[in-house]
Design a protein around this motif. Structure first.
Motif, short mmCIF file in Angstrom:
data_model
loop_
_atom_site.label_atom_id
_atom_site.label_comp_id
_atom_site.label_asym_id
_atom_site.label_seq_id
_atom_site.Cartn_x
_atom_site.Cartn_y
_atom_site.Cartn_z
N UNK C 147 0.81 -1.22 0.00
CA UNK C 147 0.00 0.00 0.00
C UNK C 147 0.84 1.27 0.00
N UNK C 148 1.98 1.20 0.64
CA UNK C 148 2.90 2.34 0.58
C UNK C 148 4.29 1.84 0.93
N UNK C 150 8.07 3.53 2.31
CA UNK C 150 8.78 4.73 2.76
C UNK C 150 10.18 4.33 3.19
N UNK C 191 9.25 11.21 -9.50
CA UNK C 191 9.37 12.64 -9.29
C UNK C 191 10.38 12.86 -8.19
N UNK C 193 12.74 16.00 -5.88
CA UNK C 193 13.20 17.35 -5.54
C UNK C 193 14.44 17.20 -4.68
N UNK C 194 15.29 18.20 -4.74
CA UNK C 194 16.48 18.10 -3.92
C UNK C 194 17.07 19.46 -3.67
N UNK C 206 17.76 14.83 -1.00
CA UNK C 206 16.76 14.64 -2.05
C UNK C 206 15.61 13.77 -1.58
N UNK C 207 14.46 14.07 -2.13
CA UNK C 207 13.26 13.29 -1.87
C UNK C 207 12.75 12.78 -3.21
N UNK C 217 2.37 4.66 -4.10
CA UNK C 217 3.42 5.67 -4.00
C UNK C 217 4.53 5.17 -3.08
N UNK C 219 8.21 6.36 -1.41
CA UNK C 219 8.98 7.58 -1.16
C UNK C 219 10.36 7.20 -0.64
N UNK C 221 13.92 8.99 0.83
CA UNK C 221 14.60 10.18 1.32
C UNK C 221 16.07 9.86 1.49
N UNK C 223 20.03 11.65 2.07
CA UNK C 223 20.57 12.87 2.66
C UNK C 223 21.99 12.59 3.12
N UNK C 234 9.86 1.20 5.48
CA UNK C 234 8.55 0.69 5.90
C UNK C 234 7.79 0.28 4.64
N UNK C 340 6.44 14.71 -12.51
CA UNK C 340 6.48 13.26 -12.59
C UNK C 340 7.01 12.85 -13.96
N UNK D 193 2.48 15.64 -2.50
CA UNK D 193 1.93 14.44 -3.13
C UNK D 193 1.38 13.57 -2.02
N UNK D 197 -4.19 4.68 -0.07
CA UNK D 197 -4.12 3.27 -0.51
C UNK D 197 -5.20 2.39 0.09
N UNK D 207 3.44 13.57 1.44
CA UNK D 207 4.77 14.17 1.53
C UNK D 207 4.66 15.61 1.06
N UNK D 217 14.87 23.97 1.53
CA UNK D 217 13.80 23.00 1.34
C UNK D 217 13.46 22.34 2.69
#
Lengths: 361, 361, 361, 361
Positions: C147-148, C150, C191, C193-194, C206-207, C217, C219, C221, C223, C234, C340, D193, D197, D207, D217
């Motif tokens: 479901x997700x 991270x 997608x 960003x950083x 950066x994410x 989705x 995600x 992270x 750094x 997770x 994206x 974003x 789910x 996020x 950021x």
């Protein structure tokens, strides 16, 4: 059913918690908060209350609405306050330790039994979801035979004016042990050493070894001087081992399928045999889900239930007496340089398992 | 400068680490790996090595290129192997414990002194950045007087065939204590209790109390049966308290400005005085940055430096002897039900602070 | 069976680990360590080795004993070095990222396929016991639908001279994702960003958001500037949730029976329906026992096995290509303000699930 | 001084906390607890109270003893309830978010300003000792320039009926950011974003990236579906980095002297320059002692103080408006696929730093 009228006695450190939880217990009706300092009692109750404050214990005992008193005063006052309450026909909930002496504690137990009144010790930890689960795991056989117990309860704690660190903190561990061990198993003898490195006039650090009736060694470390707070108990069993870390909300209890096994001896010589038969289990760890319940509310509910049902509370006077006898043995051990002191020497009779003694009562 | 020729003896659990770190030490030149099982030695060295394997200790001692031997065999073999090495004129690094007996250890210390050879104990922890920092903090006065020590070293450990849990694990804690305490302060007496709940034939759980010459109580808990691994030492001081959690890479060492203070007595009565003068410090915690260094490489470097400079190693034979004497006192205590055993009873003389004994040597 | 001759290329940060584990792999025979700086190669091998050092890549490729090369040089050199190796008929293990460009990576994949040679990416994490268990849990259906996801991988890291934090750290997370997701499920669009707050000339924080083909989705992270090290992933599922904390040796993996459930819709209106049907599972947590194995040794064993069995490695060139394509999409996204970017835009074809592409190959 | 009469509106999840802390605040006098369900209000007050329950908001507003109302009802009701209170001349404390719309929030801010009444947002976290210390550290210059912010607030949370996870949890992080950043620094634009789910009808995982006016950021991760609870914020600075772990009572705040430094550019070429000038600080970590104070009591004290002193509260309506505008920008970003949305687009004017806007007011 009509709620049982309750008076809380003592508005110091713990009293406010009794006041708060009594007010949240439908089976109880809080009538009084009694403290020698009536202003302190009033301050604890706050400006919005309908509960009465008083400095007169007699007035509380004379009040026919009061069916039970909950005593949270210094330990040295417990004997007189509990006796007076029982003699006035009131049920009693009393903070640990029951009294500072096994002989006096035994008198109170006897007096309550004779009067048909509930004498309950506030061994709060026994009512936590974690300890309930531990009791269930041990008594249900899931961890096998208890092989060792190690309990650490250290903290930057308040140096108490009236009790040393053993009498302040070890009652928690001893009452838990008393509660979770199987029927007929208990503490047979105690040895303890301690120190007072800050010259506080009483022990601030202590190590207590309890010898169980099964021969198992339980160790309890209590310390008021530790900068970090640790409350961890490990109960090693022949099948599983329980690790209880009370300060870890995410994983308060973990049951490890890890340990050392020794297969039953065969026909080999003693040394080779041992080598050959040792094996290591490195299985999964299970973290059981625990309900979120405040232990002190359960204490209040149990007080009300014991009174209503006319039965001893789960942590009755006898359990309080057993803990006091163990503490007294520990104090004797400290003063004799750490020797093992049988609990029987203190109490004059064998008081090991909770159910066993209840049978004998 | 020409590197010192080294032979490692013992290709079991620890030997491969000595082999690896010796090869990474420019001041040493690894010549041999010796094990009764030559194939095992060969397997440890691997297929790409130029180092020689042998099962003959004599061949190692006869080799004039070998200036030092590093012994990682079972404790029971240490006395003979170390003596033979010293008699052959070789410097010696030996695993803990130096030998299983204080009397034998003393003989080795004397022999090394007489021969002008380095006898070094591999008290590895004394070379970790954490212990070096602790020593610096204590000896630099930053934590004030040591008030209590509590060390926990528990684990699902290998049940050793030749030693019990005290002799297996407590040498770490005792050698650390020996290393970090101020000059002239040491362990004066030891009491211990233990148990063997799995019927392994030797203690698997033990609690050792060491009484320091300053009257301070140090407690060491060692356990082979714990499903969780804990290696934590708390050293409480009058000014600061050190918490060393060796398994927490993020925060191995923390120095707490937290504690209980007792102001110097004034003119009040004893009880009131104490009440009035107790205060609690709840200051910041400092986590000192520690360099990343492998302790065993530092051991190897110290071995080479001690030989080159003709001086005792930081963890010399005397420190090994002190630790063995304390362990022997602990074993006596266990067999006499936990009584306090003066270390002097074991060794026949007072051996407390490391520098003091070095002066006397 | 005769071991496969191996040359390691690159004696920088990672090369020494390849050297060490190759030497511990019986199915391999390390012949060379090659580095432009031959002295560095010699220093890595140490003074006791029988392995040869060289600065000539050509000499390595010309050596008929060499069946495979393991390349641990800067990413910018990968394309030329891998191509030369494949053209010389050598199997290849290459550090992540395969190359800095999806187009070039695709060429290498094609070249290897045409030549019938193994092209393997050192996606080390895929060989850890934790990731293997995660893959098993997901593909075995135990956690239900993903479901997700991270993933946090932050650290006070070395600011790399040649790659930004996305290309340095995110390959770990993307290769793990590629490995554990069910067949046919993969990353469809990315997608990112950083920022470069220290003016290092490249992204240091950066994410990255990855949209899976299932709409889920994920995600990531990454750094380089975090003072604390965190490596936690997770993976939320409809039946269970996996928490992988790679820095927690006691509890690296935990499977939580905790979550929010939504019963299938009935006949109520949309809002009331949802209210009524949401429920919370607060069940046990299981910490599965994991074997203790070094991942890089498994990489070496897999390299040897893939070569011997004439099959693609578990983390083959295609998986390396998928990861590179995702990274390239991420870089495009960063430069267009976080939009994206479909991975297909980068690679010109849909490359989602590992088995699917293998079928198509 | 006479205490200010207070009515709490809403007896749901948060209301009881307002009731409890209001009763513990001497400068306030709790008169009413108002809820549409009067029985629920009565149950929250309990059987021992002298406080009145009502289901009539009008009756509360008509009561001249009531100087202020504290509103803890669903967000959709805030606008009407706050407006009515302000129009009745009452000061207002309102739960976050101020309202679900920036336009409406702005109207309330204006109305309060025109009426000379206190409009305060219960941004509770801003009153915790940890956030106060963070604000002090940032504004006192101790951490240097803020370089990145990363906040994680995940949990197995209640799926709210009226708001999504962004509006439920991110107000905490955004209000903290608003509070601790230096004067004149604020959130300029937001991208977000998210996903749903479990088909709950609203975002359950999100996020959010906030671009500060300094170009920095900040990232916020909120999640209702995580089986583990994490509340950690890292604020990286050019001199020090703050790590706030709100669930770690032992070490809630840590200030790391660790980071990457880049010396000012010299005369070298661009690449060599960077290499040469990067250095790593690996200094000590400081864990500052924090007072033990309940944040909500501080909220109550600040409400009373702002009213008494006739000044805006520390977390005034403007701060609530800024947070709502950022949330609204986030929601717009989600609906446009994650594009960066300037907060100005939402609110029609630049509202960045708290003091700056106060000046402009």
């Amino acid at each position: 059913m009509k709620p049982i009228g309750l008076a809380v006695v003592g508005a110091g450190y713990w009293g406010p918690n009794l006041v708060r939880t009594a007010q949240a217990t439908p089976a109880l009706r809080l009538e009084w908060l009694c403290d020698l300092d009536e202003d302190r009692a009033r301050a604890v109750l706050g400006p919005y209350t309908t509960v009465q404050a008083t400095s007169s214990y007699q007035r509380v005992l004379d009040d026919p609405r009061v069916g039970a008193v909950a005593i949270a005063t210094p330990a040295a006052t417990h004997f007189d306050l509990v006796r007076a309450a029982l003699e006035a026909g009131k049920h009693v909930l009393v903070e640990k330790p029951l009294t500072p002496s096994a002989a006096e504690s035994a008198k109170l137990v006897e007096l309550a039994a004779r009067s048909g009144l509930v004498l309950m010790c506030d061994h709060t930890y026994c009512y936590t979801p974690a300890v309930r689960k531990i009791r269930e795991l041990i008594r249900g056989g899931e961890i096998g035979d208890v092989q060792f117990v190690d309990s650490v309860r250290i903290n930057l704690g308040l140096v108490q004016p009236d009790v040393d660190v053993l009498w302040d903190l070890a009652p928690h561990d001893l009452s838990i042990l008393d509660h979770v061990l199987p029927d007929g198993v208990g503490v047979e003898a105690v040895a303890a050493r301690g120190s007072d490195p800050i010259d506080a006039g009483r022990l601030c650090v202590a190590h207590l070894t309890a010898e169980l009736t099964t021969g198992v060694m339980a160790h309890i470390h209590v310390n008021w001087l530790s900068p970090t707070k640790i409350r961890t108990t490990v109960i090693g069993g022949s099948r599983r081992t329980i690790v209880w870390d009370d300060l870890n909300p995410v994983q308060r209890l973990a049951v490890y399928d890890r340990g050392v096994d020794l297969a039953p001896a065969g026909s080999l010589g003693p040394d080779e045999r041992r080598e050959a038969l040792i094996s290591y289990r490195v299985g999964d760890v299970l973290v059981p889900a625990l309900p979120e319940r405040e232990a002190l509310r359960e204490v209040m509910a149990e007080l009300a239930a014991a009174i209503t049902e006319g039965r001893p509370a789960v942590t009755d006077g006898r359990s309080g007496l057993r803990v006091v006898a163990q503490l007294e043995a520990a104090t004797r051990s400290v003063s004799t340089g750490g020797a093992l002191v049988p609990v029987q020497d203190v109490i004059g009779e064998k008081i090991i398992g909770e159910n066993v003694t209840e049978e004998n009562a």
